[in-house]
Enzyme design. Structure first.
Site, PDB file in Angstrom:
ATOM      1  N   HIS A  49     -21.715 -22.528  35.681  1.00 32.50           N
ATOM      2  CA  HIS A  49     -20.577 -22.829  36.700  1.00 32.50           C
ATOM      3  C   HIS A  49     -19.270 -22.073  35.923  1.00 32.50           C
ATOM      4  CE1 HIS A  49     -18.135 -26.010  37.871  1.00 32.50           C
ATOM      5  NE2 HIS A  49     -17.520 -26.281  36.521  1.00 32.50           N
ATOM      6  N   GLU A  77     -12.426 -29.147  27.982  1.00 36.06           N
ATOM      7  CA  GLU A  77     -12.330 -30.578  27.476  1.00 36.06           C
ATOM      8  C   GLU A  77     -13.869 -31.006  27.007  1.00 36.06           C
ATOM      9  OE1 GLU A  77     -11.548 -32.344  31.302  1.00 36.06           O
ATOM     10  OE2 GLU A  77     -12.699 -34.149  31.438  1.00 36.06           O
ATOM     11  N   ASP A  78     -14.824 -29.670  27.074  1.00 32.85           N
ATOM     12  CA  ASP A  78     -16.278 -30.064  26.810  1.00 32.85           C
ATOM     13  C   ASP A  78     -16.920 -29.747  26.000  1.00 32.85           C
ATOM     14  OD1 ASP A  78     -16.189 -31.617  29.491  1.00 32.85           O
ATOM     15  OD2 ASP A  78     -17.206 -29.370  30.110  1.00 32.85           O
TER      16      ASP A  78
HETATM   17 MN    MN Z   1     -15.335 -27.357  36.301  1.00 35.20          MN
END
Ligand code: MN
Length: 499
Positions: A49, A77-78
């Site tokens: 991604h 964020e992840d």
């Molecule tokens: Mn993304």
């Protein structure tokens, strides 16, 4: 389909031989390591991604800073690597960009509040640094292109949000190619049947024009050469599907009235040559009256510049020509992103003086900041909102499911759209948490709660007058008929007297 890091490097190197390749590889390794335990909904490794996001940015010929930020955009964020880690490893500029994307966050579409909140977030991010929004577009584009793996409800929500928020902003920023790609990817999920219909029409048109385009291009090239003009490029372009669809809707769905499904693009060196090429085209083929548009002397509000003309071309076929310089072409495709693209950087080292489009972004952000009244705000955003949904509205259940209805539909239409029993037993409605009459026309973004009474004997026949959908009207009539049947049974338990 999925690009590799080597594809990315090759693409960047092709337009910028000074790009920091070592740093791009380092960012890739950093992101791949951080995301190593994560998978996309498709089951593929997560890193595809950020790679696809960076690749879209590279196709816009953007500088290495943006490519690196694209690779790292989901890390804070992840994963357990932080923005400070990115700051230490890649410097403040990259960290600021990634921080901006993280702030935009994972936005959910739910009702008018969310809509405004999402727009506000986008505008604020834009005002701070438009590059953040450009990366966000690339991110959203890949998410849209991989929607198949998500549940249907989520597909619809993300696709609708892309059509209502992302694509119009891309358009306003002059990013024609991005707008087209976002819309086409979303179209499929928001209006699947219409998508299929449009795709078939477009394919037929493209097949029909095979060979024809080449013939017309060759004739034109000879004429241009005879006039002493050396075009940079002459090619055919196919209209994006969603924009074709919108045009079809405006033209009673009549494909014969649309002349630019396939248009010819003529790229020449300077503005003088644009007008000269227009003359050459009109010398060969007769122009249609009122179809010559000079967006060079009068650019569109988003900065688009070109000459357009529609002519009776070979065999009397009606064909549109678009004439522009390479610079106008770059701007038409990438809009505001062209400010940072390699070609433009070469031409203009002092970008700060070339910020007219960015001024617009600042005005918009100022304007939205002192906007306290929701209704006025929405009205003022009219030019941001797209017009294809003019005759459809999208409303929400209290659970956040989207129901689409014709314009001026009422809570009764909504109730029947959910379930016949809800329609038959509905007694009252709440729209956006306030009581509302059952014949009140609904607006896009309304959240509707239907109050039912299971002892209710059935729908009010008067609702037929105010309901908008055929579905609701039919159900109300059916119920009335079955009630007459019940009444007859009550009065004549053994059936009607036989003749
Ligand atoms: Mn993304």
């Amino acid at each position: 389909m999925t690009p590799t890091i080597d594809d990315l490097i090759a693409t960047v190197s092709a337009y910028d031989n000074q790009a920091d390749i070592t740093n791009i590889r380092r960012a890739y390794a950093f992101a791949a390591e951080a995301h190593k335990d994560q998978k996309r909904a498709s089951g593929l490794p997560y890193i595809i991604h950020p790679l696809a996001t960076a690749m879209t940015l590279a196709q816009m010929k953007l500088p290495d800073t943006l490519i690196i930020a694209g690779l790292l955009h989901d890390v804070p964020e992840d994963t357990n690597r932080t923005l400070e880690d990115i700051n230490t490893e890649f410097g403040t500029e990259v960290a600021t960009l990634v921080g901006g994307i993280t702030k935009l966050g994972k936005i959910k579409y739910r009702g008018v509040e969310r809509y405004i909140e999402n727009l506000r977030k986008m505008f604020l991010a834009m005002a701070e640094d438009v590059r953040v929004v450009i990366i966000k577009f690339a991110d959203r584009l890949h998410n849209l292109e991989t929607l198949d793996s998500l549940p249907q409800k989520k597909q619809f929500r993300i696709a609708l949000e892309s059509l209502e928020i992302f694509a119009p902003i891309a358009n306003r920023l002059g990013m024609g190619e991005m707008k087209g790609r976002l819309e086409d990817a979303a179209f499929k999920y928001v209006l699947p049947k219409e998508y299929e219909w449009t795709t078939n029409l477009a394919q037929t048109a493209i097949q029909r024009s095979e060979g024809y385009q080449e013939r017309a291009i060759n004739i034109l090239k000879e004429d241009l050469a005879a006039a002493g003009l050396k075009p940079v490029d002459v090619h055919g372009r196919t209209k994006h599907l969603f924009s074709l669809y919108k045009k079809l809707i405006k033209n009673e769905r009549n494909i014969a009235r649309i002349y630019d499904i396939i248009a010819m693009r003529v790229i020449v060196n300077n503005i003088g040559d644009c007008y000269a090429a227009l003359g050459v085209i009109h010398g060969r083929w007769t122009p249609l009256k009122g179809r010559i548009k000079d967006y060079i002397s009068q650019p569109k509000p988003n900065g688009y510049r070109s000459l357009h003309t529609t002519v009776f071309c070979e065999d009397g076929e009606i064909v549109e020509f678009q004439i522009r310089t390479p610079e106008m072409h770059q701007n038409a495709e990438y809009g505001i992103a062209a400010h940072w693209s390699y070609d433009e950087r070469k031409l203009n080292n002092d970008l700060k003086n070339n910020d007219t489009q960015i001024d617009w972004v600042h005005q918009l952000a100022d304007f939205q900041q002192d906007m306290s009244d929701k209704k006025n705000y929405l009205k003022a955003l009219d030019d941001v909102k797209i017009d294809v949904f003019k005759d459809r509205i999208f409303v929400f259940t209290p659970e956040g499911d989207v129901i689409d209805l014709p314009e001026d539909s009422t809570p009764v239409d909504f109730a029947y759209a959910i379930h016949t029993d809800i329609g038959n037993t509905c007694t009252a409605a709440k729209v956006n948490d306030s009581n509302a009459p059952l014949d009140r026309p609904l607006k896009s973004g309304d959240m509707i709660e239907i109050i039912t009474d299971k002892n209710r004997k059935g729908p009010n026949p008067d609702w037929i007058e105010t309901a908008k959908t055929r579905h609701a009207k039919t159900k109300i009539r059916q119920f009335a008929r079955s009630r007459i049947g019940d009444w007859i049974k009550g009065v004549f338990p053994n059936g009607l007297m036989k003749k």
